[in-house]
Design a protein around this motif. Sequence first.
Motif, short mmCIF file in Angstrom:
data_model
loop_
_atom_site.label_atom_id
_atom_site.label_comp_id
_atom_site.label_asym_id
_atom_site.label_seq_id
_atom_site.Cartn_x
_atom_site.Cartn_y
_atom_site.Cartn_z
N ALA A 1 0.96 -1.14 0.04
CA ALA A 1 -0.19 0.04 0.14
C ALA A 1 0.84 1.25 0.05
N THR A 2 0.16 2.31 0.03
CA THR A 2 0.96 3.67 0.25
C THR A 2 0.81 4.13 1.70
N TYR A 3 2.09 4.45 2.32
CA TYR A 3 1.80 5.14 3.62
C TYR A 3 2.38 6.27 3.75
N PHE A 4 1.55 7.15 4.45
CA PHE A 4 1.84 8.59 4.54
C PHE A 4 1.89 8.86 6.09
N CYS A 5 3.05 9.59 6.48
CA CYS A 5 3.11 10.09 7.65
C CYS A 5 2.68 11.29 7.76
N ALA A 6 2.17 11.88 8.84
CA ALA A 6 1.63 13.21 9.04
C ALA A 6 1.81 13.51 10.49
N ALA A 7 1.55 15.16 10.68
CA ALA A 7 2.05 15.78 11.91
C ALA A 7 0.93 16.66 11.97
N MET A 8 0.65 17.07 13.12
CA MET A 8 -0.19 18.16 13.52
C MET A 8 -0.35 18.44 15.00
N GLY A 9 -0.91 19.58 15.20
CA GLY A 9 -1.01 20.23 16.62
C GLY A 9 -2.36 19.96 17.24
N ASP A 10 -2.22 20.28 18.61
CA ASP A 10 -3.55 19.84 19.26
C ASP A 10 -4.34 20.96 19.13
N ASN A 11 -4.39 21.68 18.23
CA ASN A 11 -5.30 22.81 18.15
C ASN A 11 -6.36 22.44 17.10
N TYR A 12 -7.78 22.59 17.29
CA TYR A 12 -8.68 22.21 16.34
C TYR A 12 -8.52 22.75 15.06
N GLY A 13 -8.04 24.15 15.08
CA GLY A 13 -8.06 24.83 13.86
C GLY A 13 -6.77 24.42 13.07
N GLN A 14 -5.98 23.84 13.60
CA GLN A 14 -4.97 23.36 12.94
C GLN A 14 -4.97 22.14 11.98
N ASN A 15 -4.44 22.38 10.67
CA ASN A 15 -4.56 21.11 9.83
C ASN A 15 -3.59 20.24 9.99
N PHE A 16 -3.53 19.25 9.19
CA PHE A 16 -2.83 17.98 8.93
C PHE A 16 -1.73 18.42 8.19
N VAL A 17 -0.46 18.28 8.15
CA VAL A 17 0.69 18.29 7.16
C VAL A 17 1.02 16.92 6.97
N PHE A 18 0.98 16.54 5.55
CA PHE A 18 1.10 14.96 5.09
C PHE A 18 2.47 15.03 4.67
N GLY A 19 3.08 13.96 4.74
CA GLY A 19 4.38 13.68 3.98
C GLY A 19 4.08 13.18 2.51
N PRO A 20 4.98 13.17 1.64
CA PRO A 20 4.74 12.69 0.35
C PRO A 20 4.43 11.28 0.12
N GLY A 21 4.34 10.59 1.05
CA GLY A 21 3.97 9.30 0.74
C GLY A 21 5.20 8.16 0.27
N THR A 22 5.08 6.78 0.96
CA THR A 22 5.79 5.69 0.60
C THR A 22 5.05 4.64 -0.13
N ARG A 23 5.41 4.12 -1.23
CA ARG A 23 4.74 3.07 -1.94
C ARG A 23 5.43 1.67 -1.62
N LEU A 24 4.98 0.99 -0.87
CA LEU A 24 5.45 -0.30 0.00
C LEU A 24 4.98 -1.37 -1.15
N SER A 25 5.89 -2.20 -1.61
CA SER A 25 5.39 -3.53 -2.11
C SER A 25 6.03 -4.94 -1.28
N VAL A 26 5.43 -5.65 -1.20
CA VAL A 26 5.87 -6.79 -0.26
C VAL A 26 5.73 -8.01 -1.25
N LEU A 27 6.91 -8.76 -1.58
CA LEU A 27 6.66 -9.66 -2.56
C LEU A 27 6.62 -10.85 -1.89
#
Lengths: 117, 113
Positions: free
Chosen positions: B86-112
């Motif tokens: 699958a594709t995995y995204f990390c993210a970060a955010m603050g504990d303020n309801y008005g703050q938005n997520f910041v997403f990483g660009p993603g990692t495409r994982l393939s398990v053979l």
Amino acid sequence: SAVISQKPSRDICQRGTSLTIQCQVDSQVTMMFWYRQQPGQSLTLIATANQGSEATYESGFVIDKFPISRPNLTFSTLTVSNLSPEDSSIYLCSVRSRDGRLLSGYTFGSGTRLTVV
Amino acid sequence: QQQVKQSPQSLIVQKGGISIINCAYENTAFDYFPWYQQFPGKGPALLIAIRPDVSEKKEGRFTISFNKSAKQFSLHIMDSQPGDSATYFCAAMGDNYGQNFVFGPGTRLSVLP
């Protein structure tokens, strides 16, 4: 966490037309968020939809192109107007959940895959 | 700085191996770090998350390691399975309801298999 129903799941639209995406949440939420995910890319926030007020748009996104409605605390729509092939993306709605008193992660709908031809 | 950096961009692992994805952030106001898993045609689903008061969190085969001083966190998938592809995204955010997520660009994982 909240359960989000989003529809349509996919659509193919003609250039110049519009598509309205619906998002229904199983609980009342103050804010709903609309994201765009272009092919092979990460998620980009389009706007935040608050009930009873105008949506707040992120840089690069304008109300004329992406009008949003938020008639109540469980429902929102996003319209993508005057479609062009560059609008071909997955559009996702989301809400933020709570873990006790703390805010936690976003729950996403299953997305709407839009293809513009 | 609001950016979250993620590496590698893609990852191929043999079944049973360990998958490791790394993320780094800059904003010290962030205090919630989730990982999302996305299968083709689906929306991202929350996989596991950590707050900076702990250095590690484990849920089944998935572990987050968090280094607050280095402002880095990583996802470890033990005994990787083809179903983890699958594709995995990390993210970060603050504990303020008005703050938005910041997403990483993603990692495409393939398990053979």
